[in-house]
Motif scaffolding. Structure first.
Motif, PDB file in Angstrom:
ATOM      1  N   GLY A   1     -30.253  -4.458  18.366  1.00 49.13           N
ATOM      2  CA  GLY A   1     -29.064  -3.565  18.688  1.00 49.13           C
ATOM      3  C   GLY A   1     -28.385  -4.380  19.634  1.00 49.13           C
ATOM      4  N   ASP A   2     -28.181  -5.297  20.473  1.00 47.60           N
ATOM      5  CA  ASP A   2     -27.645  -5.670  20.926  1.00 47.60           C
ATOM      6  C   ASP A   2     -26.313  -6.721  20.288  1.00 47.60           C
ATOM      7  OD1 ASP A   2     -28.779  -5.566  23.695  1.00 47.60           O
ATOM      8  OD2 ASP A   2     -29.363  -7.464  23.477  1.00 47.60           O
ATOM      9  N   ASP A   3     -27.146  -7.265  18.940  1.00 52.05           N
ATOM     10  CA  ASP A   3     -25.507  -7.658  17.875  1.00 52.05           C
ATOM     11  C   ASP A   3     -24.965  -6.563  17.846  1.00 52.05           C
ATOM     12  OD1 ASP A   3     -27.335  -9.927  18.431  1.00 52.05           O
ATOM     13  OD2 ASP A   3     -28.203  -9.907  16.219  1.00 52.05           O
TER      14      ASP A   3
ATOM     15  N   GLY B   1     -37.837  -0.735   8.818  1.00 49.78           N
ATOM     16  CA  GLY B   1     -37.278  -1.597  10.325  1.00 49.78           C
ATOM     17  C   GLY B   1     -37.262  -1.212  11.249  1.00 49.78           C
ATOM     18  N   ILE B   2     -37.440  -2.161  12.034  1.00 50.13           N
ATOM     19  CA  ILE B   2     -37.547  -2.186  14.116  1.00 50.13           C
ATOM     20  C   ILE B   2     -35.661  -2.225  14.384  1.00 50.13           C
ATOM     21  CG2 ILE B   2     -37.552  -2.470  16.052  1.00 50.13           C
ATOM     22  CD1 ILE B   2     -40.665  -3.060  15.149  1.00 50.13           C
ATOM     23  N   ILE B   3     -35.070  -1.029  15.118  1.00 53.22           N
ATOM     24  CA  ILE B   3     -33.845  -1.692  15.591  1.00 53.22           C
ATOM     25  C   ILE B   3     -34.271  -1.757  17.182  1.00 53.22           C
ATOM     26  CG2 ILE B   3     -31.458  -0.597  15.382  1.00 53.22           C
ATOM     27  CD1 ILE B   3     -31.968   0.674  13.248  1.00 53.22           C
ATOM     28  N   VAL B   4     -33.970  -2.194  17.305  1.00 54.94           N
ATOM     29  CA  VAL B   4     -33.861  -2.432  19.489  1.00 54.94           C
ATOM     30  C   VAL B   4     -33.061  -2.113  20.157  1.00 54.94           C
ATOM     31  CG1 VAL B   4     -33.701  -4.135  21.127  1.00 54.94           C
ATOM     32  CG2 VAL B   4     -35.357  -4.524  18.909  1.00 54.94           C
ATOM     33  N   CYS B   5     -32.414  -0.911  20.976  1.00 53.09           N
ATOM     34  CA  CYS B   5     -31.584  -0.656  21.096  1.00 53.09           C
ATOM     35  C   CYS B   5     -32.392   0.285  22.948  1.00 53.09           C
ATOM     36  CB  CYS B   5     -31.422   0.892  20.498  1.00 53.09           C
ATOM     37  SG  CYS B   5     -29.781   1.972  21.500  1.00 53.09           S
TER      38      CYS B   5
END
Length: 172
Positions: free
Chosen positions: A37-39, A81-85
């Protein structure tokens, strides 16, 4: 091989709980996609955080929409998928949920442990003095959010990864 047609898992928590590194390891172990998510932060957010300034809700709105859209895309393309947030507030999680079937994994630990891990990081735009602001706005998921699975970050990295893998396997 996943039985799920398309599904987004949101790996959430304050900065330095290990979201990206844990998410990467879990995605590799399970053979699923990882989206950091940083992207997905707009340029203005990256610049603001790089100056040591915490984001406000107005700053986060376009970013959260991008997270929500990424989860929708996974579902529509029948990908898992996994979304980092960070997803620190319930309203943020609700925005991500809107129109999506997502499950959150909440990486959590005591402030002192997270601060120690943050101090060990190199080259990240989040500064240690900003961690308090993240803990201040964190709304710990409650019983009215049954799609959130709490995962303790205490212990070794591999233990945290194993907890996440074990939590996700029945959902795949």
């Amino acid at each position: 091989m996943s039985k799920v047609k398309g599904k987004g898992f949101i790996l959430m928590g304050v900065s330095s709980t290990g979201k990206t590194s844990v998410g990467t390891a879990v995605a590799q172990r399970l053979g699923i996609k990882l989206i950091d998510g940083d992207d997905l932060h707009p340029r203005a957010n990256i610049l603001k955080m790089g100056q040591g300034m915490p984001l406000n809700d107005e700053d986060r709105a376009p970013w959260l929409e991008r997270i929500r859209d990424a989860a929708f895309s996974l579902e529509q393309k029948s990908e898992v998928g996994i979304i980092v947030c960070s997803a620190l507030k319930k309203q943020y999680r609700d925005l991500i949920r809107d129109g999506n079937e997502v499950t959150f994994l909440f990486l959590h630990g005591p402030f002192e442990l997270v601060l120690e891990r943050m101090k060990q990081r190199k080259g990240h735009y989040m500064k240690p003095d900003m961690l308090k602001s993240q803990f201040d706005i964190l709304e710990i998921p409650q019983a009215d959010e049954p799609d959130v699975i709490p995962i303790s970050i205490e212990g070794t990295f591999e233990q945290v990864v194993e907890r996440c893998v074990n939590a996700l396997k029945p959902l795949l």
